[in-house]
Structures are given as structure tokens and as C-alpha cells.
Design a protein around this motif. Structure first.
Motif, PDB file in Angstrom:
ATOM      1  N   VAL A   5      -0.015  38.287  40.320  1.00 21.96           N
ATOM      2  CA  VAL A   5       1.400  38.005  40.551  1.00 21.96           C
ATOM      3  C   VAL A   5       2.270  38.867  39.654  1.00 21.96           C
ATOM      4  O   VAL A   5       1.882  39.231  38.535  1.00 21.96           O
ATOM      5  CB  VAL A   5       1.761  36.508  40.341  1.00 21.96           C
ATOM      6  N   ARG A   6       3.443  39.178  40.159  1.00 14.77           N
ATOM      7  CA  ARG A   6       4.485  39.854  39.393  1.00 14.77           C
ATOM      8  C   ARG A   6       5.622  38.856  39.273  1.00 14.77           C
ATOM      9  O   ARG A   6       6.161  38.403  40.294  1.00 14.77           O
ATOM     10  CB  ARG A   6       4.969  41.118  40.116  1.00 14.77           C
ATOM     11  N   THR A   7       5.916  38.454  38.037  1.00 13.11           N
ATOM     12  CA  THR A   7       6.963  37.467  37.782  1.00 13.11           C
ATOM     13  C   THR A   7       7.880  37.976  36.675  1.00 13.11           C
ATOM     14  O   THR A   7       7.530  38.930  35.974  1.00 13.11           O
ATOM     15  CB  THR A   7       6.361  36.111  37.331  1.00 13.11           C
ATOM     16  N   PRO A   8       9.025  37.326  36.462  1.00 11.32           N
ATOM     17  CA  PRO A   8       9.906  37.738  35.372  1.00 11.32           C
ATOM     18  C   PRO A   8       9.466  37.206  34.004  1.00 11.32           C
ATOM     19  O   PRO A   8      10.130  37.463  33.009  1.00 11.32           O
ATOM     20  CB  PRO A   8      11.261  37.146  35.774  1.00 11.32           C
ATOM     21  N   TYR A   9       8.355  36.477  33.940  1.00 11.00           N
ATOM     22  CA  TYR A   9       7.955  35.822  32.700  1.00 11.00           C
ATOM     23  C   TYR A   9       6.870  36.614  31.971  1.00 11.00           C
ATOM     24  O   TYR A   9       5.735  36.704  32.425  1.00 11.00           O
ATOM     25  CB  TYR A   9       7.443  34.410  32.977  1.00 11.00           C
ATOM     26  N   PRO A  41       6.402  24.576  38.067  1.00 12.95           N
ATOM     27  CA  PRO A  41       7.153  25.482  38.936  1.00 12.95           C
ATOM     28  C   PRO A  41       8.515  24.954  39.377  1.00 12.95           C
ATOM     29  O   PRO A  41       9.418  25.738  39.642  1.00 12.95           O
ATOM     30  CB  PRO A  41       6.237  25.677  40.146  1.00 12.95           C
ATOM     31  N   THR A  42       8.701  23.646  39.435  1.00 11.31           N
ATOM     32  CA  THR A  42       9.976  23.095  39.909  1.00 11.31           C
ATOM     33  C   THR A  42      10.930  22.729  38.776  1.00 11.31           C
ATOM     34  O   THR A  42      12.029  22.265  39.027  1.00 11.31           O
ATOM     35  CB  THR A  42       9.733  21.839  40.763  1.00 11.31           C
ATOM     36  N   VAL A  43      10.528  22.954  37.524  1.00 13.68           N
ATOM     37  CA  VAL A  43      11.368  22.610  36.373  1.00 13.68           C
ATOM     38  C   VAL A  43      11.857  23.904  35.751  1.00 13.68           C
ATOM     39  O   VAL A  43      11.113  24.585  35.059  1.00 13.68           O
ATOM     40  CB  VAL A  43      10.586  21.760  35.340  1.00 13.68           C
ATOM     41  N   ALA A  70      17.321  29.042  37.657  1.00 19.83           N
ATOM     42  CA  ALA A  70      16.957  28.926  39.073  1.00 19.83           C
ATOM     43  C   ALA A  70      15.468  29.228  39.231  1.00 19.83           C
ATOM     44  O   ALA A  70      14.874  29.883  38.382  1.00 19.83           O
ATOM     45  CB  ALA A  70      17.784  29.910  39.902  1.00 19.83           C
ATOM     46  N   PRO A  71      14.877  28.757  40.321  1.00 17.00           N
ATOM     47  CA  PRO A  71      13.467  29.080  40.551  1.00 17.00           C
ATOM     48  C   PRO A  71      13.253  30.594  40.597  1.00 17.00           C
ATOM     49  O   PRO A  71      14.021  31.323  41.223  1.00 17.00           O
ATOM     50  CB  PRO A  71      13.162  28.449  41.908  1.00 17.00           C
ATOM     51  N   ALA A  72      12.225  31.063  39.920  1.00 12.52           N
ATOM     52  CA  ALA A  72      11.961  32.494  39.827  1.00 12.52           C
ATOM     53  C   ALA A  72      11.376  33.049  41.116  1.00 12.52           C
ATOM     54  O   ALA A  72      10.596  32.394  41.792  1.00 12.52           O
ATOM     55  CB  ALA A  72      10.994  32.772  38.680  1.00 12.52           C
ATOM     56  N   VAL A  81       7.808  29.898  40.704  1.00 13.29           N
ATOM     57  CA  VAL A  81       6.514  30.062  40.025  1.00 13.29           C
ATOM     58  C   VAL A  81       6.640  29.736  38.542  1.00 13.29           C
ATOM     59  O   VAL A  81       7.711  29.851  37.954  1.00 13.29           O
ATOM     60  CB  VAL A  81       5.950  31.488  40.194  1.00 13.29           C
ATOM     61  N   ASP A  82       5.529  29.330  37.949  1.00 12.60           N
ATOM     62  CA  ASP A  82       5.461  29.094  36.508  1.00 12.60           C
ATOM     63  C   ASP A  82       4.373  29.958  35.882  1.00 12.60           C
ATOM     64  O   ASP A  82       3.882  29.657  34.805  1.00 12.60           O
ATOM     65  CB  ASP A  82       5.230  27.608  36.214  1.00 12.60           C
TER      66      ASP A  82
END
Length: 175
Positions: free
Chosen positions: A14-18, A28-30, A38-40, A124-125
Motif C-alpha cells: 500500500v501507498r499511504t500518507p502515513y 481505519p474509521t478513527v 479525514a479518512p486517508a 486506511v490505518d
């Protein structure tokens, strides 16, 4: 009797901002406390060794389960301190801690779209570069149990309100 050893190859990453654990939400929903609140948005690129046809018919699902490796985990502990609730350690298998005997995670994320070999995801988390070992479609009639008891978490919800899981300790900005 020796337990069998298992070897898994990621189906993608995965590529995420984290970039760091402190940046990502605990679930993922928090998203309270994240940079955007906002959700990433994220992507999952299918490994080149897999044929694109493995994604056929996935586009109609709103959510998918990601089964992934906590690739940055530095070991595990039998007792951990959850991020919410009264101070006190709990058995790791009664939590969603990344510090587990087998560093595996499970997240239900929104499937925004399927574009060739790339899945567009939201909520995503996972940290950037997390290896995804498998995914499965979320099927509401089989996967949702809204009235199920949640052990010690029910008491925390009663005291602090449902869905009160914290986001990161403080907002972070990616460099």
C-alpha cells in the motif's frame, strides 16, 4: 510436535500518507488527530507476479478486508497498554495491538475503485509500504455483527462514549 512454518508473499504494497506509526489512526474509521481529519486515500498496487484477473469482479464491493503484515513491528509482548480505557495492561490477543506473536493485521477499508492492477482505497490505518498478504471482499450479511459484545471495550464505551478511540497523540505533518 513442531508447528508448521508458513511463508507468505505479499500480493502488493500500500501507498499511504502515513510514514510513522504516530501519524496513522489507531483504527481505519478513527481519524481525529490526523493531519487532514479525514479518512486517508491510499492505493494498493498488485504484485506483478499475479495476473490482473485476480481482481475481476471486485469493483462492485464497497469495502474489502486487508490482511497485512506489521512490517515495522519490533517484537511482541504478552501484555500491552491499549490507547484507550483505564491504564492497565491487557492480554495482547484481547487487543488490536501491532505487537503480536504473528505480526498480522486486519482492516476493513473502503474500496473506491479498481483501475487495472491498482486498487484505490479510503480510510486506511496502514503505514506507507505495508505489505498486503491477502484481501477479501467485505460481505455485510456475514461480516457485520452490530449487536456483538466487545469484552472490556464495552465498559470503555460506556464510560467514554462509543467510537472514542484516539487518533494519533498529536497532529503530524509529513516532511
Amino acid at each position: 510436535m513442531d508447528a508448521p512454518a508458513f511463508t507468505y508473499r505479499p500480493i502488493g504494497f500500500v501507498r499511504t500518507p502515513y510514514a510513522k506509526r504516530i501519524d496513522a489512526p489507531h483504527q481505519p474509521t478513527v481519524v481525529e488527530g490526523t493531519e487532514s481529519g479525514a479518512p486517508a486515500e491510499a492505493t494498493l498496487e498488485l504484485d506483478a507476479a499475479l495476473p490482473e484477473t485476480v481482481l475481476r469482479d471486485l469493483a462492485g464491493f464497497e469495502r474489502i478486508w486487508l490482511i497485512f503484515a506489521f512490517h515495522l513491528s519490533e517484537g511482541w509482548a504478552p501484555l500491552v497498554q491499549p490507547p484507550r480505557g483505564p491504564k492497565g495492561k491487557r492480554g495482547v490477543l484481547a487487543t488490536r495491538s501491532p505487537h503480536r506473536p504473528n505480526a498480522l493485521g486486519l482492516s476493513a477499508v473502503e474500496l473506491v475503485g479498481v483501475e487495472g492492477r491498482t486498487l484505490r482505497l479510503r480510510g486506511v490505518d496502514l503505514l506507507d509500504g505495508t505489505p498486503v498478504l491477502d484481501l477479501k471482499p467485505y460481505v455485510p450479511y456475514a461480516d457485520a455483527f452490530p449487536g456483538a459484545r466487545a469484552g472490556w471495550i464495552d465498559a470503555v464505551d460506556a464510560a467514554t462514549g462509543a467510537h472514542s478511540a484516539p487518533g494519533p497523540r498529536k497532529p503530524r505533518r509529513n516532511p
